[in-house]
Design a protein around this motif. Structure first.
Motif, mmCIF file in Angstrom:
data_model
loop_
_atom_site.group_PDB
_atom_site.id
_atom_site.type_symbol
_atom_site.label_atom_id
_atom_site.label_comp_id
_atom_site.label_asym_id
_atom_site.label_seq_id
_atom_site.Cartn_x
_atom_site.Cartn_y
_atom_site.Cartn_z
ATOM 1 N N PHE A 95 0.825 -1.193 0.000
ATOM 2 C CA PHE A 95 0.000 0.000 0.000
ATOM 3 C C PHE A 95 0.865 1.251 0.000
ATOM 4 O O PHE A 95 1.921 1.278 0.623
ATOM 5 N N PRO A 96 0.410 2.307 -0.648
ATOM 6 C CA PRO A 96 1.130 3.569 -0.561
ATOM 7 C C PRO A 96 0.964 4.138 0.841
ATOM 8 O O PRO A 96 -0.070 3.952 1.471
ATOM 9 N N GLN A 97 1.973 4.786 1.349
ATOM 10 C CA GLN A 97 1.893 5.382 2.680
ATOM 11 C C GLN A 97 1.424 6.826 2.573
ATOM 12 O O GLN A 97 1.793 7.544 1.656
ATOM 13 N N SER A 98 0.629 7.228 3.534
ATOM 14 C CA SER A 98 0.121 8.587 3.578
ATOM 15 C C SER A 98 1.060 9.447 4.416
ATOM 16 O O SER A 98 1.672 8.970 5.366
ATOM 17 N N ASP A 99 1.182 10.715 4.091
ATOM 18 C CA ASP A 99 1.989 11.654 4.871
ATOM 19 C C ASP A 99 1.310 11.998 6.188
ATOM 20 O O ASP A 99 1.951 12.413 7.129
ATOM 21 N N ALA A 100 0.004 11.848 6.254
ATOM 22 C CA ALA A 100 -0.781 12.291 7.402
ATOM 23 C C ALA A 100 -0.657 11.307 8.569
ATOM 24 O O ALA A 100 -1.447 10.397 8.709
ATOM 25 N N LYS A 101 0.358 11.491 9.408
ATOM 26 C CA LYS A 101 0.566 10.613 10.558
ATOM 27 C C LYS A 101 -0.621 10.722 11.502
ATOM 28 O O LYS A 101 -1.050 11.804 11.863
ATOM 29 N N GLY A 102 -1.162 9.575 11.886
ATOM 30 C CA GLY A 102 -2.318 9.559 12.773
ATOM 31 C C GLY A 102 -3.630 9.796 12.056
ATOM 32 O O GLY A 102 -4.675 9.844 12.680
ATOM 33 N N LYS A 103 -3.587 9.946 10.753
ATOM 34 C CA LYS A 103 -4.796 10.263 9.993
ATOM 35 C C LYS A 103 -5.049 9.258 8.884
ATOM 36 O O LYS A 103 -5.525 9.610 7.823
ATOM 37 N N ARG A 104 -4.723 7.998 9.133
ATOM 38 C CA ARG A 104 -4.963 6.953 8.143
ATOM 39 C C ARG A 104 -6.042 6.032 8.692
ATOM 40 O O ARG A 104 -5.864 5.410 9.744
ATOM 41 N N VAL A 105 -7.151 5.950 7.964
ATOM 42 C CA VAL A 105 -8.335 5.245 8.455
ATOM 43 C C VAL A 105 -8.725 4.106 7.528
ATOM 44 O O VAL A 105 -8.811 4.292 6.316
ATOM 45 N N LEU A 106 -8.975 2.945 8.136
ATOM 46 C CA LEU A 106 -9.604 1.840 7.420
ATOM 47 C C LEU A 106 -11.094 1.959 7.696
ATOM 48 O O LEU A 106 -11.517 1.871 8.858
ATOM 49 N N LEU A 107 -11.882 2.187 6.668
ATOM 50 C CA LEU A 107 -13.322 2.359 6.805
ATOM 51 C C LEU A 107 -14.034 1.103 6.326
ATOM 52 O O LEU A 107 -14.117 0.847 5.122
ATOM 53 N N ALA A 108 -14.512 0.300 7.279
ATOM 54 C CA ALA A 108 -15.249 -0.920 6.947
ATOM 55 C C ALA A 108 -16.707 -0.565 6.704
ATOM 56 O O ALA A 108 -17.299 0.184 7.471
ATOM 57 N N ILE A 141 -19.355 9.162 5.818
ATOM 58 C CA ILE A 141 -18.191 9.222 6.704
ATOM 59 C C ILE A 141 -16.920 9.440 5.893
ATOM 60 O O ILE A 141 -16.071 10.252 6.257
ATOM 61 N N ALA A 142 -16.784 8.735 4.777
ATOM 62 C CA ALA A 142 -15.603 8.902 3.913
ATOM 63 C C ALA A 142 -15.498 10.339 3.425
ATOM 64 O O ALA A 142 -14.402 10.915 3.390
ATOM 65 N N GLU A 143 -16.614 10.917 3.056
ATOM 66 C CA GLU A 143 -16.630 12.302 2.569
ATOM 67 C C GLU A 143 -16.134 13.251 3.655
ATOM 68 O O GLU A 143 -15.302 14.129 3.400
ATOM 69 N N GLU A 144 -16.632 13.072 4.872
ATOM 70 C CA GLU A 144 -16.232 13.950 5.982
ATOM 71 C C GLU A 144 -14.762 13.734 6.354
ATOM 72 O O GLU A 144 -14.033 14.698 6.613
ATOM 73 N N LEU A 145 -14.321 12.490 6.399
ATOM 74 C CA LEU A 145 -12.911 12.218 6.702
ATOM 75 C C LEU A 145 -12.002 12.852 5.659
ATOM 76 O O LEU A 145 -10.980 13.456 5.997
ATOM 77 N N GLY A 146 -12.367 12.719 4.395
ATOM 78 C CA GLY A 146 -11.589 13.336 3.326
ATOM 79 C C GLY A 146 -11.531 14.844 3.465
ATOM 80 O O GLY A 146 -10.480 15.463 3.275
ATOM 81 N N ARG A 147 -12.660 15.436 3.813
ATOM 82 C CA ARG A 147 -12.719 16.882 4.005
ATOM 83 C C ARG A 147 -11.779 17.326 5.127
ATOM 84 O O ARG A 147 -11.186 18.395 5.072
ATOM 85 N N ARG A 148 -11.614 16.475 6.123
ATOM 86 C CA ARG A 148 -10.756 16.795 7.270
ATOM 87 C C ARG A 148 -9.299 16.376 7.064
ATOM 88 O O ARG A 148 -8.490 16.476 7.972
ATOM 89 N N GLY A 149 -8.976 15.896 5.888
ATOM 90 C CA GLY A 149 -7.593 15.583 5.566
ATOM 91 C C GLY A 149 -7.135 14.179 5.905
ATOM 92 O O GLY A 149 -5.943 13.896 5.898
ATOM 93 N N TYR A 150 -8.057 13.278 6.180
ATOM 94 C CA TYR A 150 -7.699 11.890 6.467
ATOM 95 C C TYR A 150 -7.472 11.110 5.177
ATOM 96 O O TYR A 150 -8.084 11.392 4.153
ATOM 97 N N TYR A 151 -6.602 10.125 5.259
ATOM 98 C CA TYR A 151 -6.380 9.183 4.177
ATOM 99 C C TYR A 151 -7.307 8.006 4.453
ATOM 100 O O TYR A 151 -7.245 7.401 5.536
ATOM 101 N N VAL A 152 -8.196 7.670 3.527
ATOM 102 C CA VAL A 152 -9.222 6.660 3.769
ATOM 103 C C VAL A 152 -9.050 5.462 2.840
ATOM 104 O O VAL A 152 -9.044 5.602 1.621
ATOM 105 N N ARG A 153 -8.924 4.297 3.465
ATOM 106 C CA ARG A 153 -8.918 3.021 2.737
ATOM 107 C C ARG A 153 -10.287 2.390 2.992
ATOM 108 O O ARG A 153 -10.627 2.055 4.115
#
Length: 131
Positions: A16-29, A39-51
């Motif tokens: 997997f590619p690594q995100s620069d956002a330390k502490g902001k990488r989310v696995l969304l089941a 939820i994905a839309e809101e996380l993206g808006r807040r700068g989270y990397y979403v898998r």
């Protein structure tokens, strides 16, 4: 939607590619659900990397950075999904149209059992936050 950011992966594809956002990488089941998309839309808006974790990549309409194909009932398909993740958010469960799916599994096996498997897998992978 930014489809160019999305790449479908499965248990057989684990780099997997690594995100620069330390502490902001989310696995969304449950990323293919209506709640998952919101939820994905809101996380993206807040700068989270979403898998986004889903059973079928064709079901996802959510704006996620990448798609991971796995099954809550099969722990072996989940393990690689946690690589590089800081937290897990789960809205996963059986769909409302569950009866028409033709599955022999019960809601309890999917909703409760599947999320217990997800939680246990996250703990094994040392992912510290689970919602």
């Amino acid at each position: 939607m930014q489809n160019q950011r999305r790449r479908a992966r499965s248990a057989k594809q684990t780099e997997f590619p690594q995100s620069d956002a330390k502490g902001k990488r989310v696995l969304l089941a449950g990323a293919s659900s209506v709640r998952g998309a919101a939820i994905a839309e809101e996380l993206g808006r807040r700068g989270y990397y979403v898998r986004g974790l889903t059973r079928r990549s064709s079901n996802i309409t959510a704006n996620v950075n990448e798609i991971y194909v796995g099954d809550l009932i099969d722990e072996g398909t989940l393990t690689p999904a946690f690589e590089g993740m800081d937290m897990v958010i789960s809205v996963a469960g059986a769909p409302q149209r569950f009866i028409a799916c033709g599955t022999k599994l019960t809601f309890a096996q999917i909703d409760d059992g599947g999320n217990r498997t997800l939680l246990a897998s996250a703990a094994k992978a040392k992912v510290n936050r689970f919602t």
